[in-house]
Design an enzyme around this catalytic site. Structure first.
Site, mmCIF file in Angstrom:
data_model
loop_
_atom_site.group_PDB
_atom_site.id
_atom_site.type_symbol
_atom_site.label_atom_id
_atom_site.label_comp_id
_atom_site.label_asym_id
_atom_site.label_seq_id
_atom_site.Cartn_x
_atom_site.Cartn_y
_atom_site.Cartn_z
ATOM 1 N N ASP A 151 -44.241 48.416 -21.212
ATOM 2 C CA ASP A 151 -44.154 49.611 -20.371
ATOM 3 C C ASP A 151 -45.484 50.383 -20.388
ATOM 4 O O ASP A 151 -46.552 49.779 -20.495
ATOM 5 C CB ASP A 151 -42.998 50.485 -20.878
ATOM 6 C CG ASP A 151 -42.265 51.200 -19.757
ATOM 7 O OD1 ASP A 151 -42.860 52.118 -19.169
ATOM 8 O OD2 ASP A 151 -41.101 50.848 -19.464
ATOM 9 N N HIS A 188 -43.072 57.296 -19.171
ATOM 10 C CA HIS A 188 -41.969 56.383 -18.864
ATOM 11 C C HIS A 188 -41.551 55.570 -20.082
ATOM 12 O O HIS A 188 -40.355 55.482 -20.412
ATOM 13 C CB HIS A 188 -42.403 55.476 -17.719
ATOM 14 C CG HIS A 188 -41.325 54.620 -17.142
ATOM 15 N ND1 HIS A 188 -41.063 53.346 -17.600
ATOM 16 C CD2 HIS A 188 -40.445 54.849 -16.140
ATOM 17 C CE1 HIS A 188 -40.074 52.827 -16.891
ATOM 18 N NE2 HIS A 188 -39.674 53.714 -16.002
ATOM 19 N N SER A 248 -34.627 51.711 -14.460
ATOM 20 C CA SER A 248 -35.441 51.741 -15.681
ATOM 21 C C SER A 248 -34.693 52.370 -16.837
ATOM 22 O O SER A 248 -34.945 52.059 -18.003
ATOM 23 C CB SER A 248 -36.722 52.541 -15.454
ATOM 24 O OG SER A 248 -37.735 51.775 -14.895
#
Length: 431
Positions: free
Chosen positions: A149, A196, A401
């Site tokens: 990520d 994220h 996600s």
């Protein structure tokens, strides 16, 4: 990079060869260079594009120095090499594409396409085993989960033992192995400018200390390994993501990695039988790692919106469900409007494999990250004293996600309970 013209749906049968030899010793017909190209690569030639093309090239056997010299002679350069996969990331003039495809050892040319984190703005929910139930005691203890990520920043809910390696911009960090043991980490500093990856990590293993357990992760005993492949805008290249996968094939066992979370994706531009990102994900699966991929967030566009590598027949592809907050009553839950739908483009694989809560989930994030600064109305403050919280805060996000890490956490619990489970068995039990 050459300008990318609009391309037709890929030719899923490209590259097949009739190798039948007749009794009068007729030679097998050679494969035409165009039949070794994905649709988008061939489209560059058809459009008369100029400049360089960024490619991922698959070879019939692991490429060596001679193959790299061929690329140089054609005016190109090797951008990335892979140790465990017979591929190269190459930058090559468009004018030389057919020459490269004519090489006998070259099997397939794909574009090195952009990959991005698959999140959109913003609730919380995951039905974990109830206290006192038979499975409540399993927390994924010591099961390694690799989060591929944007990185993982420091946060009060995420322990100091998280190791991070960055593969951005061609990097390939290497830990030191001595006598079959991990001798030195040689790791990179933990950082996540986008936020994220930190959010994904919190959903999986956040201990909830800064929220008085309100925003606790789903598998707090899991060991997290951070592989940074996306930048501070949540963007990256397919070749960098593949480098992290290649690294896992060599070093994953030293970090006890059993699960790989891919809350990222790219558009489907060719068959899952030739897509390099899919093939790399499937190498991890075949090596015994359970690969969990987000389905994508283009559900509003209808069917055939699953992203790569979620279009793989093997990996566990996760869509999002919206939980109306009524506990165990699932009668009012529904597929989130943003959740990508199958079947997959061209290959018509039925996806996603399953749905998990992905709407408005709250988890850890650094207050200085871009997501936290852009989505200030979705911040959930730390409940401890300010000097204890520091930059640790929480953010409400939505997307597949967010659904994927809940499945990764569930897999970790399953593997703690029964370490003998294979990826295929895990998938079968979940479905």
């Amino acid at each position: 990079r050459a300008a990318m013209p609009s391309a037709p749906v890929y030719r899923s049968t490209a590259g097949t060869v009739d190798s039948t030899v007749t009794p009068d010793t007729e030679e097998p017909s050679a494969v035409a260079p165009r039949d070794k190209m994905s649709g988008p690569v061939a489209a560059l030639l058809d459009a008369g594009a100029t400049g360089d093309a960024d490619l991922v090239v698959r070879y019939s056997e692991h490429p060596e120095l001679f193959d790299d010299e061929v690329v140089a002679e054609l005016g190109g350069e090797v951008v990335r090499t892979y140790e465990s996969m017979a591929m190269r990331a190459i930058r090559l003039p468009v004018a030389a594409l057919e020459d490269l495809a004519s090489e006998e050892k070259v099997d397939w040319l794909s574009l090195d396409e952009p990959v991005s984190a698959t999140s959109v703005s913003s609730r919380q929910a995951a039905n974990l085993p109830a206290a006192g139930s038979a499975n409540y005691g399993y927390q994924g203890q010591n099961v390694g989960i690799a989060i591929v990520d944007t990185g993982i920043s420091s946060h009060g809910d995420l322990g100091y033992n998280i190791v991070q390696y960055s593969f951005a911009n061609g990097a390939f960090p290497t830990p030191e192995i001595d006598g079959g043991e991990l001798a030195a980490l040689n790791d990179d500093g933990r950082e996540d400018g986008f936020g994220h990856g930190t959010h994904v990590a919190g959903l999986i293993a956040g201990n909830g200390v800064n929220s008085e357990d309100e925003f606790k992760g789903a598998s707090t005993g899991a060991t997290i390994l951070s592989l940074q492949v996306l930048d501070n805008n949540g963007k990256g290249s397919m070749s960098d993501v593949m480098a992290a996968m290649d690294w896992l094939l060599k070093y994953g066992e030293y970090f006890d990695v059993r699960v790989v979370n891919l809350s990222l994706g790219k558009g489907v531009s060719e068959s899952n039988t030739t897509d390099p990102l899919v093939l790399a994900a499937e190498r991890l699966w075949d090596a015994g790692m359970v690969v969990v991929a987000a389905a994508g967030n283009s559900g509003n566009d209808g069917s055939m919106t699953i992203t790569s590598p979620g279009n793989s027949r093997k990996v566990i592809t996760v869509g999002s469900i919206t939980d109306n907050g009524t506990g165990l009553d699932a009668s009012d839950d529904y597929t989130s409007s943003f959740s990508s739908q199958g079947p997959t483009v061209g290959d018509y694989v039925l996806k996603p494999d399953l749905l998990a809560p992905g709407n408005r989930l709250v988890a850890s994030v650094d207050a200085n990250s871009k997501l936290a600064k852009y989505l200030t109305d979705r911040i959930k403050a730390c409940k401890r004293s300010s000097w204890r919280c520091g930059d640790s805060t929480y953010l409400e996000l939505s997307g597949t996600s967010m659904a994927a890490p809940l499945v990764s956490a569930a897999v970790a619990r399953m593997l703690e309970k029964d370490p003998s489970l294979t990826p295929a068995t895990v998938k079968a039990r979940l479905m």
